[in-house]
Design a protein around this motif. Structure first.
Motif, short mmCIF file in Angstrom:
data_model
loop_
_atom_site.label_atom_id
_atom_site.label_comp_id
_atom_site.label_asym_id
_atom_site.label_seq_id
_atom_site.Cartn_x
_atom_site.Cartn_y
_atom_site.Cartn_z
N GLU A 149 -17.68 -8.29 -7.28
CA GLU A 149 -17.16 -7.08 -6.65
C GLU A 149 -15.77 -6.76 -7.17
N SER A 156 -16.50 -0.45 -13.22
CA SER A 156 -17.62 -0.16 -12.33
C SER A 156 -18.85 0.26 -13.11
N PRO A 183 -6.62 -3.49 4.34
CA PRO A 183 -7.48 -2.39 3.90
C PRO A 183 -7.54 -2.29 2.38
N MET A 184 -8.75 -2.37 1.84
CA MET A 184 -8.95 -2.18 0.41
C MET A 184 -10.42 -1.86 0.18
N THR A 185 -10.67 -1.31 -0.99
CA THR A 185 -12.04 -1.00 -1.38
C THR A 185 -12.66 -2.19 -2.09
N ALA A 186 -13.89 -2.54 -1.73
CA ALA A 186 -14.65 -3.59 -2.40
C ALA A 186 -16.02 -3.02 -2.74
N ALA A 187 -16.36 -3.00 -4.02
CA ALA A 187 -17.63 -2.43 -4.46
C ALA A 187 -18.27 -3.33 -5.50
N ASP A 208 0.83 -1.20 0.00
CA ASP A 208 0.00 0.00 0.00
C ASP A 208 0.86 1.26 0.00
N ALA A 249 -5.51 1.82 -2.64
CA ALA A 249 -5.50 3.22 -3.03
C ALA A 249 -5.04 3.34 -4.48
N LEU A 263 -12.16 -5.16 -6.40
CA LEU A 263 -11.28 -4.94 -5.26
C LEU A 263 -10.07 -4.13 -5.69
N HIS A 264 -9.71 -3.16 -4.87
CA HIS A 264 -8.47 -2.42 -5.15
C HIS A 264 -8.03 -1.65 -3.92
#
Length: 296
Positions: A276, A295, A161-165, A79, A281, A278-279
């Motif tokens: 989903e 997305s 820590p990562m973004t999952a949408a 990160d 920053a 995932l990524h």
């Protein structure tokens, strides 16, 4: 607790051998023994029995913590490096076998058309590996799929820590052979299928269905691979039922010379096949642009 010593311990436990761990890590066997002794002295407990080489009860408990701890350390390093990295046009996308559905394949094609310099390597792997690859910086982006209630997030392993949408949700169907007694139904309920013969596969773990419905779902055949074409062929030949996203089944016409798999919509409970993105920053650049494109 020294992460280098912890890595050595995990490697010895995995191999069940000091010499094999030494060969993998590039140390002498004596150095490996000294590192294990240092870790045991730090904790004041024996972690490995020597003949045979296997974890003690305390060692087994430490192993439960070691994997997530080491992953979080690698994720922290990745990160920090990612935040300072120069944007690249050569990206790696990690995805579970059913994640790249027709919608996402089309979005990827459009992103590549809009960014002529963009080079994407697609790597398929299991759900845990997708998260680990993204967390550790081995993949720029990840796509993970699973069964969920509409709009509910997937239950993904903690990889830091990562973004999952959510990027797509698709109808689930019960995949069965054309000669199955239920093949002519307009829709099926999962509650009516708990005693049916099921195909056990990582693409649709039966443990997930048992979480939803309780006991049942007997295994007719255990397939440990993740090739979608193989799963469809096994279903078509009558080896068991499974749940698949509707797009995973080929268009079925008449096929007198070969078995055919059919998909019957799942009426209840209300479940979808969710994918989903995932990524970590993502500074402005090709990776961020690709994330936006996927997305939708």
């Amino acid at each position: 607790m020294d992460p280098h010593l912890l890595t050595t311990f995990v490697t010895v436990a995995r191999h069940g051998s000091f010499s094999a761990a030494a060969a993998e890590l590039g140390y002498t066997q004596s150095a490996i023994s000294q590192q294990i002794a240092a870790l045991e002295a730090d904790l004041g407990l024996a972690l490995l029995s020597r003949r045979p080489v296997e974890p003690t009860p305390a060692g087994r408990r430490l192993l439960e913590h070691a994997g997530p701890l080491l992953l979080r350390l690698r994720a922290a390093r990745a990160d920090v490096l990612r935040a300072a990295a120069v944007p690249r046009h050569r990206l790696r996308l990690a995805a579970t076998p059913l994640a790249v559905n027709p919608v996402l394949a089309l979005r990827l094609a459009r992103a590549r058309a809009e960014q002529p310099r963009l080079e994407v390597t697609l790597h398929t792997c299991g759900r845990e590996e997708v998260g680990a690859m993204v967390a550790e910086g081995e993949a720029d982006l990840g796509l993970a799929d699973g069964i969920a209630a509409p709009s509910d997030p997937l239950r993904l392993p903690d990889a830091g820590p990562m973004t999952a949408a959510g990027v797509t949700e698709e109808e689930l169907v019960v995949a069965l052979d054309a000669g199955h007694p239920l093949a002519g139904r307009a829709a099926l309920r999962l509650a009516d299928l708990v005693d049916a013969r099921w195909l056990q596969t990582p693409l649709c773990p039966l443990a997930r269905l048992r979480d939803l419905m309780g006991d049942g779902f007997p295994v007719a055949l255990d397939y440990q691979g993740d090739d979608v074409h193989t799963v469809v062929n096994l279903v078509a030949a009558g080896h068991g039922l499974t749940l698949l996203p509707a797009s995973a089944l080929p268009a079925c016409g008449t096929a007198a010379d070969r078995p055919v798999a059919l998909g019957v919509p799942l009426a209840a409970p209300r479940l979808v096949h969710r994918v989903e993105l995932l990524h970590g920053a993502l500074p402005a650049g090709p990776a961020a642009d690709l994330a936006r494109a996927l997305s939708g």
